[in-house]
Write a protein that holds these residues in place. Structure first.
Motif, PDB file in Angstrom:
ATOM      1  N   GLU A 231      35.436 -25.565  24.894  1.00  0.00           N
ATOM      2  CA  GLU A 231      36.741 -25.392  25.532  1.00  0.00           C
ATOM      3  C   GLU A 231      37.459 -26.732  25.674  1.00  0.00           C
ATOM      4  O   GLU A 231      36.879 -27.730  26.109  1.00  0.00           O
ATOM      5  CB  GLU A 231      36.550 -24.756  26.910  1.00  0.00           C
ATOM      6  CG  GLU A 231      37.843 -24.431  27.621  1.00  0.00           C
ATOM      7  CD  GLU A 231      37.606 -23.786  28.976  1.00  0.00           C
ATOM      8  OE1 GLU A 231      38.590 -23.611  29.717  1.00  0.00           O
ATOM      9  OE2 GLU A 231      36.441 -23.452  29.289  1.00  0.00           O
TER      10      GLU A 231
ATOM     11  N   GLU B 264      40.396 -28.531  21.181  1.00  0.00           N
ATOM     12  CA  GLU B 264      41.256 -28.162  20.062  1.00  0.00           C
ATOM     13  C   GLU B 264      41.936 -29.374  19.410  1.00  0.00           C
ATOM     14  O   GLU B 264      41.986 -29.479  18.175  1.00  0.00           O
ATOM     15  CB  GLU B 264      42.320 -27.163  20.517  1.00  0.00           C
ATOM     16  CG  GLU B 264      41.773 -25.806  20.949  1.00  0.00           C
ATOM     17  CD  GLU B 264      41.197 -25.800  22.360  1.00  0.00           C
ATOM     18  OE1 GLU B 264      40.575 -24.793  22.720  1.00  0.00           O
ATOM     19  OE2 GLU B 264      41.391 -26.808  23.090  1.00  0.00           O
TER      20      GLU B 264
ATOM     21  N   GLU C 273      41.459 -30.780  15.508  1.00  0.00           N
ATOM     22  CA  GLU C 273      42.567 -30.999  14.574  1.00  0.00           C
ATOM     23  C   GLU C 273      42.538 -32.416  14.010  1.00  0.00           C
ATOM     24  O   GLU C 273      42.820 -32.637  12.824  1.00  0.00           O
ATOM     25  CB  GLU C 273      43.903 -30.722  15.255  1.00  0.00           C
ATOM     26  CG  GLU C 273      44.179 -29.245  15.488  1.00  0.00           C
ATOM     27  CD  GLU C 273      44.151 -28.437  14.191  1.00  0.00           C
ATOM     28  OE1 GLU C 273      44.831 -28.861  13.219  1.00  0.00           O
ATOM     29  OE2 GLU C 273      43.448 -27.414  14.150  1.00  0.00           O
TER      30      GLU C 273
END
Length: 274
Positions: free
Chosen positions: A258, A261, A265
């Motif tokens: 969690e 992200e 990327e």
């Protein structure tokens, strides 16, 4: 094998057969001093299956006092030989160093539950383990006849214990991660024994614990690049392979973490550029 090593081997085989319990009045610490003296033996069964495994059971099961554990920690740190014999890329002394660092990792693991090391000692350990990670030149994983050397993986285990200690600041976590980056970004050796997975574990646990925010992790990741990419030497290809394997491993570890992200990327972009 020397007579003393044979005696120790026979003793530890009996200890293993007795569920790692000592009998006959012998003290655990006295036997531990014998084991630490022989931590770098070339016999892989004695070094790995007996000495290290016995240490694992005795440390985890609480066979030593806090003072005894700290003494074993100091001996193990001294065994890293930071200032001599470490410049030789391949020599038998590597086994003494890399199995000593595993004992450091075990003692740190015990500390995380029992809190017997003071902050000053933890900083000393952090500095010495980071320095060892930076200095070790022998990167071999499994060595024919002698078993595991595995310096990058074993040192990563100790760094992983350190990164889960609660006394360190951002700059300390960066010291740890930068030592990982230095060891990943080598061109004289290609890691073939899952060293990248063990080093990734340190980064993964740092991210999961939110020791550093995403922006600092991303800043750290941006340095995984190859200088002078037009210079297509063998070292260039080795460096590229090591970086790609590390970043790919980290990418897949973070997929279900969690809040990771933005880091994922960034890793995708770095891999595309490679």
């Amino acid at each position: 094998m020397e007579y003393g090593e044979n005696m120790l081997k026979e003793k530890l085989i009996k200890v293993r057969e007795n569920n790692y319990l000592l009998e006959g009045g012998e003290a655990y610490y006295e036997v531990a001093l014998e084991m630490i003296e022989s931590i770098g033996v070339l016999d892989p069964e004695l070094r790995d299956k007996l000495i290290y495994t016995t240490f694992y059971h005795w440390i985890v099961e609480g066979r030593f006092t806090a003072e005894q554990l700290e003494n074993l920690l100091n001996i193990s740190l001294e065994n890293l030989n930071l200032h001599h014999e470490i410049n030789d890329k391949e020599d038998h002394q590597v086994f003494k160093r890399t199995f000593s660092i595993l004992i450091v990792a075990l003692i740190l693991y015990k500390h995380r539950s029992d809190k017997f090391l003071c902050e000053e000692t933890l900083y000393k350990v952090k500095n010495m383990v980071v320095e060892y990670m930076l200095m070790e030149k022998d990167l071999r994983g499994y060595v024919k006849e002698y078993g595991w050397a595995h310096s990058a993986a074993h040192t990563a285990d100790a760094l992983d214990e350190l990164i889960q200690c609660d006394c360190f600041k951002d700059s300390d976590f960066m010291d740890i991660l930068n030592s990982i980056k230095t060891k990943v970004c080598v061109g004289n050796y290609v890691y073939i024994d899952e060293e990248d997975e063990r080093m990734v574990t340190v980064v993964e646990n740092c991210i999961k614990a939110k020791n550093l925010n995403s922006s600092k992790i991303i800043f750290w990741l941006k340095d995984f690049k190859i200088e002078n990419p037009s210079n297509r030497t063998v070292e260039y290809y080795h460096l590229k392979v090591n970086i790609k394997h590390f970043l790919r491993s980290l990418y897949f570890r973070l997929l279900n973490v969690e809040g990771a992200e933005a880091i994922i990327e960034e890793i995708k972009g770095l891999l595309n550029n490679l």
